[in-house]
Write an enzyme that holds these catalytic residues in place. Sequence first.
Site, mmCIF file in Angstrom:
data_model
loop_
_atom_site.group_PDB
_atom_site.id
_atom_site.type_symbol
_atom_site.label_atom_id
_atom_site.label_comp_id
_atom_site.label_asym_id
_atom_site.label_seq_id
_atom_site.Cartn_x
_atom_site.Cartn_y
_atom_site.Cartn_z
ATOM 1 N N HIS A 136 -17.913 8.392 1.517
ATOM 2 C CA HIS A 136 -17.684 7.141 2.244
ATOM 3 C C HIS A 136 -18.383 7.177 3.604
ATOM 4 O O HIS A 136 -19.115 6.242 3.968
ATOM 5 C CB HIS A 136 -16.176 6.938 2.418
ATOM 6 C CG HIS A 136 -15.800 5.675 3.130
ATOM 7 N ND1 HIS A 136 -15.112 4.660 2.517
ATOM 8 C CD2 HIS A 136 -15.995 5.265 4.422
ATOM 9 C CE1 HIS A 136 -14.906 3.676 3.377
ATOM 10 N NE2 HIS A 136 -15.428 4.020 4.549
ATOM 11 N N GLU A 137 -18.173 8.250 4.342
ATOM 12 C CA GLU A 137 -18.766 8.354 5.676
ATOM 13 C C GLU A 137 -20.275 8.518 5.600
ATOM 14 O O GLU A 137 -21.012 8.055 6.489
ATOM 15 C CB GLU A 137 -18.128 9.512 6.443
ATOM 16 C CG GLU A 137 -16.620 9.426 6.610
ATOM 17 C CD GLU A 137 -16.151 8.135 7.273
ATOM 18 O OE1 GLU A 137 -16.951 7.488 7.990
ATOM 19 O OE2 GLU A 137 -14.976 7.771 7.078
#
Length: 236
Positions: A136-137
């Site tokens: 996600h990051e």
Amino acid sequence: MAESVNSESKPAQPTPSADQVQPDENFYNWSTFFTILSGQASKEDQQKYFRARDLVNEESDIKRVEKQRDWLFQNSPVIRFLRDEINKLGGDINPMNVRIRRCTTSQGGGIDQDYGILICANYMRNQGHVEDTIAHEMVHAYDYMRFKVDRWNLRHQACTEIRASTLSGECRFTREFFTRGQWRFTQQMQECVRRRATLSLMARPSVKDDVHAARIVNEVWDSCFNDTRPFDEIYR
């Protein structure tokens, strides 16, 4: 992360080490645990219990997640692919700038364009959760480099949150079904992405409420949900 929400504008905050803050033994015990389990504990007592638990387990949690992080950078197809794509843009996300800490905010992690990625060890359930959170990051990192995302532009932020939840794998059916109790089959993934993007926007001071956040997500939904770069299609 409570289910975690990833937010660039309000990054998860690491806290002092366990040897600097002593856990409250009055709350970290079996009695409090079973009181919480039976639904009889107040919200304040629940928070004290989990804060004490996180302090006691800080060292072991960090070591566990660091080991999982290192394994994923060697073996996870999605992590390796995203790292290669970020490298092509002139950046690098590697184990040295994916830092593992205990956090007090209810987030799984966050990203800072200057310092890298922070993963909150005390909110990581297992290796799959760590993989989803790092991915996600890393989608955020890719977006900041590829599309010049403005951290103060709410439409930009909504778009990168939609893409990160779509492409990281955190909204696939098995994750929703087994860890979040979301059992609907129809449009399950889209609903998960909308929910998580809306929650993330709500953490920003300039967003008035959930209605405001949902409206911004809806404004950019079609173009951002269907943009799967750097993947050819939604990875999983």
